[in-house]
Motif scaffolding. Structure first.
Motif, PDB file in Angstrom:
ATOM      1  N   HIS A   1      -5.540   1.675   8.174  1.00 53.75           N
ATOM      2  CA  HIS A   1      -5.000   0.621   7.317  1.00 53.75           C
ATOM      3  C   HIS A   1      -4.723  -0.645   8.133  1.00 53.75           C
ATOM      4  O   HIS A   1      -5.051  -1.762   7.708  1.00 53.75           O
ATOM      5  CB  HIS A   1      -3.700   1.093   6.649  1.00 53.75           C
ATOM      6  CG  HIS A   1      -3.912   1.824   5.372  1.00 53.75           C
ATOM      7  ND1 HIS A   1      -4.436   3.085   5.325  1.00 53.75           N
ATOM      8  CD2 HIS A   1      -3.675   1.452   4.077  1.00 53.75           C
ATOM      9  CE1 HIS A   1      -4.503   3.488   4.071  1.00 53.75           C
ATOM     10  NE2 HIS A   1      -4.056   2.520   3.294  1.00 53.75           N
ATOM     11  N   LEU A   2      -4.096  -0.469   9.299  1.00 53.93           N
ATOM     12  CA  LEU A   2      -3.729  -1.618  10.125  1.00 53.93           C
ATOM     13  C   LEU A   2      -4.970  -2.325  10.661  1.00 53.93           C
ATOM     14  O   LEU A   2      -5.061  -3.564  10.623  1.00 53.93           O
ATOM     15  CB  LEU A   2      -2.840  -1.160  11.282  1.00 53.93           C
ATOM     16  CG  LEU A   2      -2.373  -2.251  12.249  1.00 53.93           C
ATOM     17  CD1 LEU A   2      -1.587  -3.331  11.513  1.00 53.93           C
ATOM     18  CD2 LEU A   2      -1.530  -1.646  13.364  1.00 53.93           C
TER      19      LEU A   2
ATOM     20  N   THR B   1       0.828  -1.198   0.000  1.00 50.21           N
ATOM     21  CA  THR B   1       0.000   0.000   0.000  1.00 50.21           C
ATOM     22  C   THR B   1       0.869   1.259   0.000  1.00 50.21           C
ATOM     23  O   THR B   1       1.901   1.321   0.657  1.00 50.21           O
ATOM     24  CB  THR B   1      -0.921   0.029   1.239  1.00 50.21           C
ATOM     25  OG1 THR B   1      -0.127   0.194   2.415  1.00 50.21           O
ATOM     26  CG2 THR B   1      -1.715  -1.276   1.342  1.00 50.21           C
ATOM     27  N   GLU B   2       0.407   2.244  -0.729  1.00 53.20           N
ATOM     28  CA  GLU B   2       1.146   3.510  -0.817  1.00 53.20           C
ATOM     29  C   GLU B   2       1.250   4.177   0.543  1.00 53.20           C
ATOM     30  O   GLU B   2       2.277   4.790   0.878  1.00 53.20           O
ATOM     31  CB  GLU B   2       0.438   4.430  -1.808  1.00 53.20           C
ATOM     32  CG  GLU B   2       1.093   5.792  -1.958  1.00 53.20           C
ATOM     33  CD  GLU B   2       0.343   6.679  -2.928  1.00 53.20           C
ATOM     34  OE1 GLU B   2       0.559   7.911  -2.880  1.00 53.20           O
ATOM     35  OE2 GLU B   2      -0.461   6.154  -3.716  1.00 53.20           O
ATOM     36  N   GLN B   3       0.192   4.030   1.367  1.00 52.33           N
ATOM     37  CA  GLN B   3       0.169   4.686   2.668  1.00 52.33           C
ATOM     38  C   GLN B   3       1.308   4.204   3.558  1.00 52.33           C
ATOM     39  O   GLN B   3       1.944   4.998   4.250  1.00 52.33           O
ATOM     40  CB  GLN B   3      -1.178   4.412   3.355  1.00 52.33           C
ATOM     41  CG  GLN B   3      -1.339   5.055   4.711  1.00 52.33           C
ATOM     42  CD  GLN B   3      -1.435   6.572   4.614  1.00 52.33           C
ATOM     43  OE1 GLN B   3      -1.743   7.089   3.546  1.00 52.33           O
ATOM     44  NE2 GLN B   3      -1.144   7.271   5.701  1.00 52.33           N
ATOM     45  N   VAL B   4       1.600   2.915   3.523  1.00 50.61           N
ATOM     46  CA  VAL B   4       2.659   2.360   4.362  1.00 50.61           C
ATOM     47  C   VAL B   4       4.037   2.664   3.777  1.00 50.61           C
ATOM     48  O   VAL B   4       5.009   2.849   4.518  1.00 50.61           O
ATOM     49  CB  VAL B   4       2.443   0.850   4.551  1.00 50.61           C
ATOM     50  CG1 VAL B   4       3.633   0.197   5.246  1.00 50.61           C
ATOM     51  CG2 VAL B   4       1.169   0.600   5.359  1.00 50.61           C
ATOM     52  N   ARG B   5       4.120   2.731   2.458  1.00 55.13           N
ATOM     53  CA  ARG B   5       5.424   3.019   1.832  1.00 55.13           C
ATOM     54  C   ARG B   5       5.814   4.490   1.960  1.00 55.13           C
ATOM     55  O   ARG B   5       6.983   4.846   1.814  1.00 55.13           O
ATOM     56  CB  ARG B   5       5.392   2.636   0.350  1.00 55.13           C
ATOM     57  CG  ARG B   5       5.222   1.160   0.069  1.00 55.13           C
ATOM     58  CD  ARG B   5       5.636   0.833  -1.366  1.00 55.13           C
ATOM     59  NE  ARG B   5       5.046   1.751  -2.341  1.00 55.13           N
ATOM     60  CZ  ARG B   5       3.849   1.588  -2.916  1.00 55.13           C
ATOM     61  NH1 ARG B   5       3.104   0.553  -2.563  1.00 55.13           N
ATOM     62  NH2 ARG B   5       3.401   2.454  -3.799  1.00 55.13           N
ATOM     63  N   ALA B   6       4.859   5.344   2.201  1.00 53.93           N
ATOM     64  CA  ALA B   6       5.128   6.781   2.210  1.00 53.93           C
ATOM     65  C   ALA B   6       6.078   7.165   3.350  1.00 53.93           C
ATOM     66  O   ALA B   6       6.146   6.493   4.381  1.00 53.93           O
ATOM     67  CB  ALA B   6       3.816   7.554   2.355  1.00 53.93           C
TER      68      ALA B   6
END
Length: 398
Positions: free
Chosen positions: A269-270, A243-248
């Motif tokens: 997300h989690l 997910t982009e949110q975690v990679r950010a």
């Protein structure tokens, strides 16, 4: 094999529901012929023919490691490497003085014990490491202690006195935030294990062990790798990298409002990931698929498995899995997952694969008959498993 009654005698599903990770379980006479697993002759042979050094082979007395120089001598090879060779006379003397002998991971060195480990892995869905312990005196080799993993103990020869005190910290870990409180003075169980007896002990349970009345003792301890919430969160964090949110990048230099918004989004997300149906089963399946087991070459067969009906086959891991799946064209296939690999087969091969999942060695003739295949076709299936490191072969029936 003699060990295949262990799961049954421990209680199968009842054990999983009531005892596993919760309470100790003692089963007298669970193994009918424990000497078929290992013996003192086995230990003599392993010490004589393998370069076993600390920590693979070690001595312990009174909770302390015995220095290696007290039972081994350095040997320089003609290639100028140095290894410590066990000195039999010194070894005998240290053991007579009350030290206990340990051989770590004997499941990697001795075929019958490997079979025991794979049997338990298939049942309990976790990696199992088996250590052998031998002692000749009533002196406690390791003192009163706890382990950071559950254990299943099989008494092989002689008798062993176990005093079990219970836990003072629930589920302690190898790398933990604090140490358990000392154990109580009086044990909750006082047992003497005789040959064939089996004992299960959860991690964190204090215990003290000594040869009963100074009579020599040999037992196997099967250590079960724990799967904790920390492991689940670590695995889940790897999954969420998609997910982009975690990679950010973390908004370390943003204002408090932006930081709060990021944390709120990350928490969502989690939580969403944790609420996915079947999450624990997916985690367990992924861990099974990653387990390499006890990899073993299939020499001399470098270019496929010959169609020899007497050639014997077994899996290299007890945690292989078989599922139905669809291939790239939508056709239904049987998917065999093991040792980090996935191999798809036609549904007609399923009986052959299920025979291998049952554990132990099987001849190509037996596997072919199970699936109503020719021996040549069975050899081709086995060859694919060998290429995937999920199976190995040996010549002829024993």
């Amino acid at each position: 094999m003699t060990f295949q009654l262990i799961a049954e005698r421990l209680g199968q599903e009842k054990f999983l529901a009531r005892s596993l990770h919760r309470d100790y379980r003692y089963v007298p006479g669970a193994v009918t012929d424990p000497g078929a697993l290992v013996s003192f002759d086995t230990l003599n042979g392993l010490i004589a023919t393998h370069r076993l050094e600390v920590p693979r082979l070690r001595l312990s007395a009174g909770g302390e490691m015995v220095p290696q120089h007290r039972y081994a001598v350095p040997v320089t090879t003609r290639r100028h490497t140095i290894w410590q060779r066990t000195h039999p006379a010194e070894l005998h003397q240290r053991l007579a003085e009350g030290a206990s002998l340990v051989i770590d991971s004997i499941d990697e060195l001795h075929e019958p014990v490997a079979g025991l480990a794979q049997h338990l892995e298939s049942w309990l869905r976790t990696h199992v490491q088996v250590n052998a312990y031998a002692s000749w005196s009533a002196r406690e080799g390791f003192g009163t202690h706890w382990d950071d993993h559950d254990v299943i103990v099989v008494q092989v020869e002689g008798s062993k006195h176990w005093r079990i005190f219970g836990p003072t910290r629930i589920a302690p870990m190898h790398h933990d935030t604090s140490q358990p409180e000392p154990p109580p003075e009086q044990p909750i169980a006082d047992l003497v294990l005789e040959p064939g007896d089996v004992l299960y002990l959860p991690r964190g349970w204090w215990h003290a062990v000594a040869a009963d009345q100074g009579v020599r003792s040999l037992h196997l301890t099967c250590g079960l790798t724990p799967h904790t919430g920390a492991d689940l969160l670590g695995w889940l964090s790897e999954m969420l990298r998609a997910t982009e949110q975690v990679r950010a990048d973390l908004p370390l230099h943003a204002g408090s409002d932006a930081q709060h918004a990021y944390i709120r989004s990350l928490r969502e997300h989690l939580v969403a990931a944790l609420e996915e149906p079947g999450l624990l089963e997916r985690f367990a399946t992924a861990r099974d698929a990653e387990d390499l087991g006890r990899l073993r070459p299939a020499l001399p067969h470098l270019d496929g498995v010959p169609a020899d009906p007497d050639l014997c086959v077994r899996l290299t891991t007890g945690r292989a899995r078989l599922t139905s799946a669809a291939d790239g064209e939508g056709a239904v296939v049987v998917r065999f997952t093991a040792a980090g690999q996935e191999v798809d087969f036609a549904p007609s091969v399923e009986p052959l694969l299920r025979r291998l999942l049952g554990g132990g060695w099987a001849s190509l003739a037996e596997l072919a008959a199970a699936a109503e295949l020719t021996v040549a076709d069975a050899a081709m299936v086995v060859g694919e498993l060998v290429d995937a490191q999920a199976a190995t072969v040996r010549g002829g029936l024993w």
